[in-house]
Design a protein around this motif. Structure first.
Motif, PDB file in Angstrom:
ATOM      1  N   THR A  23       2.663  65.227  44.844  1.00 51.70           N
ATOM      2  CA  THR A  23       3.408  63.908  44.969  1.00 51.70           C
ATOM      3  C   THR A  23       4.735  64.088  44.745  1.00 51.70           C
ATOM      4  O   THR A  23       5.479  62.709  44.524  1.00 51.70           O
ATOM      5  CB  THR A  23       3.371  63.982  42.839  1.00 51.70           C
TER       6      THR A  23
ATOM      7  N   ASP B 180      -5.100  61.199  40.305  1.00 54.71           N
ATOM      8  CA  ASP B 180      -5.065  61.274  38.864  1.00 54.71           C
ATOM      9  C   ASP B 180      -5.942  60.188  37.415  1.00 54.71           C
ATOM     10  O   ASP B 180      -6.128  61.014  36.530  1.00 54.71           O
ATOM     11  CB  ASP B 180      -3.835  62.284  38.116  1.00 54.71           C
TER      12      ASP B 180
ATOM     13  N   ASP C 156      -2.315  59.623  46.208  1.00 53.72           N
ATOM     14  CA  ASP C 156      -1.557  60.854  46.061  1.00 53.72           C
ATOM     15  C   ASP C 156      -3.089  61.711  45.543  1.00 53.72           C
ATOM     16  O   ASP C 156      -3.465  61.381  43.960  1.00 53.72           O
ATOM     17  CB  ASP C 156      -0.996  61.354  45.490  1.00 53.72           C
TER      18      ASP C 156
ATOM     19  N   ARG D  92       4.919  73.965  35.611  1.00 47.87           N
ATOM     20  CA  ARG D  92       4.692  72.293  35.961  1.00 47.87           C
ATOM     21  C   ARG D  92       3.838  72.404  35.332  1.00 47.87           C
ATOM     22  O   ARG D  92       4.359  71.139  33.438  1.00 47.87           O
ATOM     23  CB  ARG D  92       4.174  71.553  37.479  1.00 47.87           C
TER      24      ARG D  92
HETATM   25 MG    MG Z   1       0.269  65.130  41.903  1.00 50.07          MG
END
Ligand code: MG
Ligand code: ADP
Length: 201
Positions: free
Chosen positions: A19, A40, A110, A144
């Motif tokens: 990302t 995602d 992604d 994260r």
């Molecule tokens: Mg990511």
């Protein structure tokens, strides 16, 4: 006159920096030319079987609506506007509304599993696999998920070693062979992104 859009895949394990790299590439290509589409967004709604303890296998290809993703890519290359689903990482559900997404000149896709999918690979003009050591990826993901996704450290650790790692070894790492470019550190990542820029601009 309309131009056929170019699609760049950025893949690699969870926490490899996909990302981050996608946003960097978007910046160097220009926000006005380039948009990011994330795997995602295509998680299948988990409201019926999510137990809240990290036991759902989000890293298996069956957790992702790849047929819808392929249909969306197919529409984008025909210059059609698509509606992308919205996935909520806190509740693990798909929202009722969608996001209208107009075809950009350059699309970055992604996702950990995008190169593992035969139905997606033909859409990619070029692809990058970010190949980073498991320990580094785990540390980045832990930080994260706790800071941005409201997860407990114990749950993140359990999920990583019981589900993320086995799925990574079975599906993600082997898909590296389909990548046009492989980056193993910041320097090779920068080189690969520069080469991709020259390919698409
Ligand atoms: Mg990511
Ligand atoms: N090249 C890098 N060096 C150090 N940390 C990075 C790098 N790329 C990403 N990160 C950090 O690692 C974490 C995971 O990055 P992210 O881009 O979300 O990975 P992915 O999308 O592959 O799961 C983030 O906190 C991000 O800031």
């Amino acid at each position: 006159m309309t131009h056929k859009i170019k699609i760049i895949a950025i893949s690699g394990g969870s926490g490899s920096g996909k990302t981050t790299a996608a946003h960097y590439l978007q910046q160097i290509l220009g926000n006005e030319n380039c948009k990011i589409l994330s795997q995602d967004s295509y998680y299948i709604d988990q409201s019926l079987n999510f137990k809240g303890d990290g036991t759902v296998n989000f890293d298996h290809p069956n957790a992702i609506d790849f047929p819808l993703m392929a249909e969306n890519l197919s529409d984008l290359i025909k210059n059609k506007t698509i509606q992308i689903p919205i996935y909520d990482f806190i509740t693990h559900t798909r929202k009722n509304e969608n996001i209208l997404f107009h075809p950009p000149k350059i699309l970055i896709v992604d996702g950990i599993l995008i190169l593992s999918q035969e139905i997606l690979r033909p859409f990619f003009t070029a692809s990058l696999f970010i190949d980073i050591a498991e320990e580094t990826r785990f540390k980045r993901r832990l930080k994260r998920d706790v800071e941005e996704r409201g997860r407990q450290p114990e749950g993140v650790k359990k999920q990583f070693y019981s589900l993320v790692k086995p799925m990574h070894d079975a599906f993600v790492q082997p898909s590296k062979e389909y990548a046009t470019f492989v980056a193993t550190d910041d320097s090779s990542l920068k080189d690969a992104l520069e080469k991709i820029k020259n390919l698409v601009i």
